[in-house]
Motif scaffolding. Structure first.
Motif, PDB file in Angstrom:
ATOM      1  N   ARG A  57     -58.387 145.286  83.793  1.00  0.00           N
ATOM      2  CA  ARG A  57     -58.183 146.686  84.059  1.00  0.00           C
ATOM      3  C   ARG A  57     -56.743 147.243  83.686  1.00  0.00           C
ATOM      4  NH1 ARG A  57     -58.909 147.208  90.004  1.00  0.00           N
ATOM      5  NH2 ARG A  57     -57.727 145.131  89.938  1.00  0.00           N
ATOM      6  N   SER A  58     -56.658 147.735  82.544  1.00  0.00           N
ATOM      7  CA  SER A  58     -55.294 148.261  82.219  1.00  0.00           C
ATOM      8  C   SER A  58     -54.849 149.914  82.593  1.00  0.00           C
ATOM      9  CB  SER A  58     -55.156 148.187  80.780  1.00  0.00           C
ATOM     10  OG  SER A  58     -56.158 149.055  80.078  1.00  0.00           O
ATOM     11  N   ALA A  59     -53.731 150.250  83.045  1.00  0.00           N
ATOM     12  CA  ALA A  59     -53.322 151.492  83.404  1.00  0.00           C
ATOM     13  C   ALA A  59     -52.034 151.894  82.725  1.00  0.00           C
ATOM     14  CB  ALA A  59     -53.358 151.553  84.795  1.00  0.00           C
ATOM     15  N   GLY A  60     -51.941 152.900  82.356  1.00  0.00           N
ATOM     16  CA  GLY A  60     -50.570 153.545  81.739  1.00  0.00           C
ATOM     17  C   GLY A  60     -50.038 154.253  82.741  1.00  0.00           C
ATOM     18  N   ALA A  73     -55.914 155.649  76.665  1.00  0.00           N
ATOM     19  CA  ALA A  73     -55.852 154.259  76.319  1.00  0.00           C
ATOM     20  C   ALA A  73     -56.231 153.500  77.391  1.00  0.00           C
ATOM     21  CB  ALA A  73     -54.529 154.067  75.805  1.00  0.00           C
ATOM     22  N   SER A  74     -56.100 153.775  78.534  1.00  0.00           N
ATOM     23  CA  SER A  74     -56.189 152.988  79.880  1.00  0.00           C
ATOM     24  C   SER A  74     -57.664 152.554  80.263  1.00  0.00           C
ATOM     25  CB  SER A  74     -55.702 153.645  81.247  1.00  0.00           C
ATOM     26  OG  SER A  74     -54.180 154.005  80.777  1.00  0.00           O
ATOM     27  N   SER A  75     -58.039 151.478  80.602  1.00  0.00           N
ATOM     28  CA  SER A  75     -59.500 151.177  80.954  1.00  0.00           C
ATOM     29  C   SER A  75     -59.837 151.529  82.331  1.00  0.00           C
ATOM     30  CB  SER A  75     -59.695 149.676  80.647  1.00  0.00           C
ATOM     31  OG  SER A  75     -59.034 148.782  81.142  1.00  0.00           O
ATOM     32  N   ALA A  76     -58.864 151.719  83.243  1.00  0.00           N
ATOM     33  CA  ALA A  76     -59.079 152.232  84.355  1.00  0.00           C
ATOM     34  C   ALA A  76     -59.101 153.878  84.293  1.00  0.00           C
ATOM     35  CB  ALA A  76     -57.821 151.991  85.269  1.00  0.00           C
ATOM     36  N   SER A  77     -60.003 154.288  85.196  1.00  0.00           N
ATOM     37  CA  SER A  77     -60.236 155.779  85.054  1.00  0.00           C
ATOM     38  C   SER A  77     -58.961 156.633  86.026  1.00  0.00           C
ATOM     39  CB  SER A  77     -61.544 156.299  86.044  1.00  0.00           C
ATOM     40  OG  SER A  77     -61.961 157.574  85.781  1.00  0.00           O
ATOM     41  N   LEU A  78     -58.253 157.120  85.475  1.00  0.00           N
ATOM     42  CA  LEU A  78     -56.988 157.728  86.048  1.00  0.00           C
ATOM     43  C   LEU A  78     -56.973 159.326  85.755  1.00  0.00           C
ATOM     44  CD1 LEU A  78     -54.513 154.933  84.616  1.00  0.00           C
ATOM     45  CD2 LEU A  78     -55.634 154.972  86.749  1.00  0.00           C
ATOM     46  N   THR A  79     -56.328 159.951  86.750  1.00  0.00           N
ATOM     47  CA  THR A  79     -55.974 161.517  86.503  1.00  0.00           C
ATOM     48  C   THR A  79     -54.739 161.572  85.922  1.00  0.00           C
ATOM     49  OG1 THR A  79     -55.049 161.613  88.708  1.00  0.00           O
ATOM     50  CG2 THR A  79     -57.435 161.904  88.651  1.00  0.00           C
ATOM     51  N   ASP A  80     -54.538 162.706  85.418  1.00  0.00           N
ATOM     52  CA  ASP A  80     -53.145 163.128  84.718  1.00  0.00           C
ATOM     53  C   ASP A  80     -51.842 162.891  85.795  1.00  0.00           C
ATOM     54  OD1 ASP A  80     -54.466 163.689  82.739  1.00  0.00           O
ATOM     55  OD2 ASP A  80     -53.488 165.878  82.473  1.00  0.00           O
ATOM     56  N   ALA A  81     -52.254 163.105  87.075  1.00  0.00           N
ATOM     57  CA  ALA A  81     -51.172 162.889  88.035  1.00  0.00           C
ATOM     58  C   ALA A  81     -50.912 161.429  88.382  1.00  0.00           C
ATOM     59  CB  ALA A  81     -51.603 163.570  89.475  1.00  0.00           C
TER      60      ALA A  81
END
Length: 239
Positions: A38-41, A67-75
């Motif tokens: 699980r990648s996170a930028g 590009a992140s495989s984890a589901s992330l919000t802008d914040a």
């Protein structure tokens, strides 16, 4: 003492602004996802917003999010965004806001709990003011991650790269690797510059050459990965 981040990762810095840090960071995130992680930028601060489909957003933040495989919000990707495209401390002053250093650390730690691999992209070069007390080098030092230097290949890049490497080392951080990214496609003696960087950065700091990225018609993560060294990336993210 700042506790270590929960995820493996790296801190991506550059010899200057607009040298390809975001594109390289996105490629690293894609590589981590390809390993089944699980990648996170994470971009602590972004300056420069544009309106897209009625929403204000930052292009770098959007690139890292996608590009992140984890589901992330802008914040979650970027806790502090500012409208003006200028140095973060100035952008914050223009809006009457303050970039709280502890909030940046807390946001990174929270994100690291949701990921196996964290790619943190700095702002501009390595030592950029955030507020009256802190700069981006302080942030990298607090995270303690291995550093990847994106060298913008253009006239002056040798001096910029070696000064940045010296600053990273002075902060007690490990310069794990570097990527040469073509900024000036007409730059003469590219191979001679790359050879100098390989010799100096390896001999002085043990920094591995992770690849040379040419000018690409579509600089998507997969396209960049074709120009990066898988063995070097495995060493970078090894725990």
């Amino acid at each position: 003492m700042t506790p270590p981040l929960a995820a493996r990762g790296c801190f991506v810095t550059g010899t200057d602004t607009e040298v390809g840090k975001t594109r390289v960071s996105a490629a690293l995130l894609r590589w981590c996802a390809d390993q089944g992680w699980r990648s996170a930028g994470f971009k602590p601060v972004a300056a420069g917003l544009e309106q897209v489909n009625g929403q204000w957003c930052n292009a770098d933040v959007q690139t890292l999010q996608q590009a992140s495989s984890a589901s992330l919000t802008d914040a979650q990707v970027c806790p502090f965004s500012f409208a003006a495209a200028c140095a973060p401390n100035i952008a914050a002053d223009l809006e009457g806001r303050n970039i709280d250093f502890d909030s940046l650390l807390s946001a990174a730690h929270a994100l690291s709990l949701r990921a196996d691999a964290l790619v943190i992209e700095g702002v501009g070069g390595f030592v950029v003011p955030l507020n009256a007390q802190h700069d981006t080098a302080d942030l990298a030092q607090a995270f303690g991650l291995p550093v990847v230097l994106v060298v913008g290949l253009r006239l002056g890049c040798l001096n910029h790269a070696l000064l940045t490497a010296e600053s990273v080392h002075a902060r007690g951080l490990r310069l794990a690797g570097w990527v040469g990214n073509t900024v000036d496609a007409a730059m003469p003696w590219v191979e001679a510059n790359l050879a100098t960087l390989r010799e100096r950065l390896w001999t002085r700091y043990g920094a591995v050459d992770l690849g040379h990225v040419p000018r690409l018609p579509d600089p998507c993560p997969q396209a960049l990965l074709a120009h990066l060294d898988p063995a070097g990336l495995r060493r970078l993210f090894a725990q």
